[in-house]
Design a protein around this motif. Structure first.
Motif, PDB file in Angstrom:
ATOM      1  N   LYS A   1       5.580  -1.785   7.911  1.00 43.20           N
ATOM      2  CA  LYS A   1       5.981  -0.683   8.667  1.00 43.20           C
ATOM      3  C   LYS A   1       6.995   0.701   7.829  1.00 43.20           C
ATOM      4  CE  LYS A   1       4.689  -0.706  13.143  1.00 43.20           C
ATOM      5  NZ  LYS A   1       4.510  -1.822  14.268  1.00 43.20           N
ATOM      6  N   ALA A   2       8.230  -0.049   7.074  1.00 48.51           N
ATOM      7  CA  ALA A   2       8.751   0.717   6.604  1.00 48.51           C
ATOM      8  C   ALA A   2       8.326   1.533   5.262  1.00 48.51           C
ATOM      9  CB  ALA A   2      10.282  -0.302   5.823  1.00 48.51           C
ATOM     10  N   PHE A   3       7.901   1.211   4.596  1.00 46.40           N
ATOM     11  CA  PHE A   3       6.771   1.131   3.850  1.00 46.40           C
ATOM     12  C   PHE A   3       5.515   2.466   3.761  1.00 46.40           C
ATOM     13  CE2 PHE A   3       9.152  -2.809   2.742  1.00 46.40           C
ATOM     14  CZ  PHE A   3       9.694  -2.325   1.513  1.00 46.40           C
ATOM     15  N   GLN A   4       5.697   2.253   4.981  1.00 46.36           N
ATOM     16  CA  GLN A   4       4.188   3.061   5.530  1.00 46.36           C
ATOM     17  C   GLN A   4       5.032   4.881   4.905  1.00 46.36           C
ATOM     18  OE1 GLN A   4       2.558   1.050   8.103  1.00 46.36           O
ATOM     19  NE2 GLN A   4       1.216   0.008   7.229  1.00 46.36           N
TER      20      GLN A   4
ATOM     21  N   VAL B   1      29.319 -28.421   0.315  1.00 45.74           N
ATOM     22  CA  VAL B   1      27.736 -27.708   0.132  1.00 45.74           C
ATOM     23  C   VAL B   1      27.945 -26.278  -0.620  1.00 45.74           C
ATOM     24  CG1 VAL B   1      25.142 -27.784   0.857  1.00 45.74           C
ATOM     25  CG2 VAL B   1      27.184 -28.867   1.628  1.00 45.74           C
ATOM     26  N   VAL B   2      26.758 -26.439  -1.484  1.00 43.12           N
ATOM     27  CA  VAL B   2      27.212 -24.530  -2.686  1.00 43.12           C
ATOM     28  C   VAL B   2      25.325 -24.480  -2.184  1.00 43.12           C
ATOM     29  CG1 VAL B   2      27.025 -23.273  -3.845  1.00 43.12           C
ATOM     30  CG2 VAL B   2      28.564 -25.007  -3.435  1.00 43.12           C
ATOM     31  N   LEU B   3      24.802 -22.785  -1.215  1.00 42.58           N
ATOM     32  CA  LEU B   3      23.614 -22.247  -1.962  1.00 42.58           C
ATOM     33  C   LEU B   3      23.667 -21.266  -2.637  1.00 42.58           C
ATOM     34  CD1 LEU B   3      22.868 -21.988   2.637  1.00 42.58           C
ATOM     35  CD2 LEU B   3      22.501 -23.978   1.055  1.00 42.58           C
ATOM     36  N   ARG B   4      22.710 -21.551  -3.501  1.00 39.52           N
ATOM     37  CA  ARG B   4      22.366 -20.484  -4.432  1.00 39.52           C
ATOM     38  C   ARG B   4      21.169 -19.457  -4.307  1.00 39.52           C
ATOM     39  NH1 ARG B   4      25.115 -23.458  -9.929  1.00 39.52           N
ATOM     40  NH2 ARG B   4      27.549 -23.743  -8.788  1.00 39.52           N
ATOM     41  N   PRO B   5      20.980 -18.512  -3.891  1.00 34.04           N
ATOM     42  CA  PRO B   5      19.664 -17.955  -3.712  1.00 34.04           C
ATOM     43  C   PRO B   5      20.066 -17.102  -4.743  1.00 34.04           C
ATOM     44  CG  PRO B   5      21.459 -16.872  -2.407  1.00 34.04           C
ATOM     45  CD  PRO B   5      21.691 -18.262  -2.723  1.00 34.04           C
ATOM     46  N   THR B   6      18.256 -16.548  -5.106  1.00 37.36           N
ATOM     47  CA  THR B   6      17.782 -15.558  -5.547  1.00 37.36           C
ATOM     48  C   THR B   6      17.859 -14.032  -5.492  1.00 37.36           C
ATOM     49  OG1 THR B   6      15.914 -16.001  -6.267  1.00 37.36           O
ATOM     50  CG2 THR B   6      16.700 -17.349  -7.736  1.00 37.36           C
ATOM     51  N   ARG B   7      17.159 -13.337  -6.188  1.00 40.00           N
ATOM     52  CA  ARG B   7      17.333 -11.852  -5.258  1.00 40.00           C
ATOM     53  C   ARG B   7      16.701 -12.031  -4.117  1.00 40.00           C
ATOM     54  NH1 ARG B   7      15.220  -6.496  -7.220  1.00 40.00           N
ATOM     55  NH2 ARG B   7      16.659  -4.879  -6.446  1.00 40.00           N
ATOM     56  N   PHE B   8      16.765 -11.319  -2.522  1.00 36.50           N
ATOM     57  CA  PHE B   8      16.370 -11.105  -1.515  1.00 36.50           C
ATOM     58  C   PHE B   8      15.637 -10.055  -1.063  1.00 36.50           C
ATOM     59  CE2 PHE B   8      21.751 -12.396   0.679  1.00 36.50           C
ATOM     60  CZ  PHE B   8      21.288 -13.007   0.110  1.00 36.50           C
ATOM     61  N   MET B   9      14.726 -10.744  -0.672  1.00 33.12           N
ATOM     62  CA  MET B   9      13.385 -10.067  -0.577  1.00 33.12           C
ATOM     63  C   MET B   9      13.531  -8.554  -0.088  1.00 33.12           C
ATOM     64  SD  MET B   9      10.530 -12.899  -0.064  1.00 33.12           S
ATOM     65  CE  MET B   9      10.363 -13.941  -0.723  1.00 33.12           C
ATOM     66  N   SER B  10      14.537  -8.905   0.917  1.00 35.22           N
ATOM     67  CA  SER B  10      15.113  -7.798   2.093  1.00 35.22           C
ATOM     68  C   SER B  10      15.987  -6.463   0.742  1.00 35.22           C
ATOM     69  CB  SER B  10      16.112  -8.829   2.670  1.00 35.22           C
ATOM     70  OG  SER B  10      17.140  -9.202   2.106  1.00 35.22           O
ATOM     71  N   SER B  11      16.140  -6.598  -0.144  1.00 30.30           N
ATOM     72  CA  SER B  11      16.241  -5.707  -1.336  1.00 30.30           C
ATOM     73  C   SER B  11      16.064  -4.601  -1.119  1.00 30.30           C
ATOM     74  CB  SER B  11      17.836  -6.645  -1.914  1.00 30.30           C
ATOM     75  OG  SER B  11      18.145  -7.814  -2.504  1.00 30.30           O
ATOM     76  N   GLN B  12      14.546  -5.323  -1.392  1.00 29.18           N
ATOM     77  CA  GLN B  12      13.123  -3.955  -1.486  1.00 29.18           C
ATOM     78  C   GLN B  12      13.422  -2.728  -0.437  1.00 29.18           C
ATOM     79  OE1 GLN B  12       9.636  -6.363  -2.940  1.00 29.18           O
ATOM     80  NE2 GLN B  12      10.705  -7.765  -1.329  1.00 29.18           N
ATOM     81  N   LEU B  13      13.920  -3.205   0.568  1.00 34.23           N
ATOM     82  CA  LEU B  13      14.218  -2.291   1.245  1.00 34.23           C
ATOM     83  C   LEU B  13      14.927  -1.565   1.117  1.00 34.23           C
ATOM     84  CD1 LEU B  13      14.010  -4.840   4.393  1.00 34.23           C
ATOM     85  CD2 LEU B  13      12.228  -2.824   4.405  1.00 34.23           C
ATOM     86  N   MET B  14      15.976  -1.727   0.250  1.00 30.27           N
ATOM     87  CA  MET B  14      17.122  -0.769  -0.068  1.00 30.27           C
ATOM     88  C   MET B  14      16.523   0.380  -1.367  1.00 30.27           C
ATOM     89  SD  MET B  14      20.737  -2.360  -0.130  1.00 30.27           S
ATOM     90  CE  MET B  14      20.686  -4.363  -0.511  1.00 30.27           C
ATOM     91  N   THR B  15      15.401  -0.344  -2.389  1.00 30.72           N
ATOM     92  CA  THR B  15      14.884  -0.062  -3.731  1.00 30.72           C
ATOM     93  C   THR B  15      14.457   0.838  -3.964  1.00 30.72           C
ATOM     94  OG1 THR B  15      14.927  -2.349  -4.163  1.00 30.72           O
ATOM     95  CG2 THR B  15      16.655  -1.836  -4.929  1.00 30.72           C
ATOM     96  N   ASP B  16      13.004  -0.253  -2.259  1.00 32.63           N
ATOM     97  CA  ASP B  16      11.909   0.684  -3.278  1.00 32.63           C
ATOM     98  C   ASP B  16      10.537   1.182  -1.970  1.00 32.63           C
ATOM     99  OD1 ASP B  16      11.528  -1.169  -5.778  1.00 32.63           O
ATOM    100  OD2 ASP B  16      11.542  -2.848  -4.237  1.00 32.63           O
ATOM    101  N   VAL B  17      11.674   1.314  -0.914  1.00 34.77           N
ATOM    102  CA  VAL B  17      11.191   2.086   0.224  1.00 34.77           C
ATOM    103  C   VAL B  17      11.102   3.412  -0.627  1.00 34.77           C
ATOM    104  CG1 VAL B  17      11.153   3.411   2.392  1.00 34.77           C
ATOM    105  CG2 VAL B  17      11.437   0.756   2.237  1.00 34.77           C
ATOM    106  N   HIS B  18      11.865   4.104  -0.917  1.00 35.58           N
ATOM    107  CA  HIS B  18      12.078   5.604  -1.223  1.00 35.58           C
ATOM    108  C   HIS B  18      10.005   5.714  -2.498  1.00 35.58           C
ATOM    109  CE1 HIS B  18      12.397   9.391  -3.336  1.00 35.58           C
ATOM    110  NE2 HIS B  18      12.121   9.750  -1.722  1.00 35.58           N
ATOM    111  N   PRO B  19      11.427   5.524  -3.596  1.00 36.05           N
ATOM    112  CA  PRO B  19       9.389   5.749  -4.269  1.00 36.05           C
ATOM    113  C   PRO B  19       7.924   4.818  -3.814  1.00 36.05           C
ATOM    114  CG  PRO B  19      11.214   3.783  -5.097  1.00 36.05           C
ATOM    115  CD  PRO B  19      11.792   4.263  -4.394  1.00 36.05           C
ATOM    116  N   VAL B  20       8.441   4.307  -3.423  1.00 37.19           N
ATOM    117  CA  VAL B  20       6.680   3.379  -2.553  1.00 37.19           C
ATOM    118  C   VAL B  20       5.973   4.513  -2.066  1.00 37.19           C
ATOM    119  CG1 VAL B  20       5.538   1.579  -1.497  1.00 37.19           C
ATOM    120  CG2 VAL B  20       6.988   0.871  -2.480  1.00 37.19           C
TER     121      VAL B  20
END
Ligand SMILES: NC(=O)c1ccc[n+]([C@@H]2O[C@H](COP(=O)([O-])OP(=O)(O)OC[C@H]3O[C@@H](n4cnc5c(N)ncnc54)[C@H](OP(=O)(O)O)[C@@H]3O)[C@@H](O)[C@H]2O)c1
Length: 306
Positions: free
Chosen positions: A303-306, A153-172
């Motif tokens: 909290k991560a973005f505040q 059985v293969v699971l093919r997810p799109t982009r993980f929401m948790s990726s935002q913790l890596m890419t968006d915390v600093h600029p936000v």
């Protein structure tokens, strides 16, 4: 399934997806083995699960094939996840091919592979799609060598929401911006990692025959960059705007942070034109609830973005 007959082996068990899979299986009363490279980290993560007596921790890596070969014996199912970070392009297919072959030879009846939606959308275009497509090809060949005994059985997810913790915390936090190289109206497709873990747990807990040879794509929400900025504004209660960087600036910035050319180039690909049609509400048939939205995810991780 009679949980007493089943034993599930989980690779990448101390990661985002794998830890959710371990917790869900233990909750379902299933004997589970967590394959980890850091025993202390796993003991901390799975304090409650270890108390049930149903969880075994095995220390090993993707290169310790001997450890894996011994440890997989007696298991009926395998959750197979390879962390691509810092790996060579062919490593994922080598490791998954090797682990998959050994597992099936040792009597594992079902492998649940954590792949990527990039396989459906891009084939082998881009390094991420290449790695997952090449790995899937090996696993499908292994499964089809003995179709009566071997389920995949293969699971093919799109982009993980948790990726935002890596890419968006600093600029936000510091610029009140989301920054990327795509146009404001370009759509990205998102999935909450808990939805992926929960889907894997259901597949690994129900009869092998039920899910055999299904490819489950997982996408909770499709959203343009400007729409995502609106969600950030609403949840954080301050104005967050979207800034489109030039491709060159974006590529230079992320390669300067140590990301390889192939990965950085991959991240510059424009979203597929049909991205907004990629959502998969049908996954709720499997997991028994709607998929999470970006807004829900953000509220829980505010909290991560505040
Ligand atoms: N991020 C996305 O948007 C996205 C989208 C689609 C598909 N995917 C796929 O999802 C997978 C990543 O899942 P994830 O987010 O759960 O990853 P993660 O949180 O980074 O966890 C990776 C797991 O692999 C373990 N690991 C790393 N290197 C290892 C090694 N050499 N030997 C043994 N174990 C090792 C890590 O151990 P430690 O805990 O000790 O670090 C951890 O348990 C990748 O295959 C990726 O391509 C990601």
């Amino acid at each position: 399934m009679s949980s007493s007959e089943e034993r599930v082996f989980v690779t990448g068990a101390s990661g985002d997806i794998g830890s959710g899979v371990v917790r869900g299986l233990i909750k379902n009363g299933i004997q589970t083995t967590a394959y980890v490279r850091d025993e202390k980290k796993a003991e901390g993560l799975f304090k409650d699960e270890l108390k049930t007596g149903r969880l075994t921790i095995v220390v090993g890596t993707y290169s310790s094939v001997d450890v894996f070969t011994k440890a997989i014996q007696g298991h009926t199912r395998l959750f197979l996840l390879f962390s691509a970070i810092g790996s060579k392009p062919t490593e994922m297919s080598q490791v998954k091919g090797t682990f998959g072959k050994i597992a099936y030879e040792q009597g594992v009846r079902q492998i649940v592979d954590l792949s990527s939606a990039a396989v459906s959308r891009l084939g082998k275009k881009g390094i991420i799609a290449y790695m997952h497509t090449a790995a899937e090809e090996k696993l499908w060949t292994l499964a089809d060598d003995n179709p009566e005994q071997r389920s995949l059985v293969v699971l093919r997810p799109t982009r993980f929401m948790s990726s935002q913790l890596m890419t968006d915390v600093h600029p936000v936090k510091h610029l009140n911006k989301l920054v990327f190289c795509a146009s404001p109206s370009s759509v990205t497709t998102w999935i909450d990692s808990r939805d992926i873990s929960d889907c894997a747990v259901v597949v690994l807990s129900e009869s092998v025959g039920k899910h055999d040879r299904n490819v489950y794509e997982l996408c909770g929400e499709a959203m343009s960059n400007e729409e995502r900025a609106v969600v950030f504004t609403k949840v954080l209660g301050k104005s967050i705007t979207y800034e489109q960087k030039s491709l060159e600036d974006f590529y230079k910035t992320i390669t300067a942070r140590g990301i390889t050319h192939s990965m950085a180039y991959n991240f510059t690909f424009p979203a597929p034109k049909d991205a907004s049609n990629a959502v998969t509400p049908e996954i709720s048939i499997i997991i028994g609830r709607p998929l999470h939205t970006v807004e829900e995810w953000l509220k829980e991780n505010i909290k991560a973005f505040q």
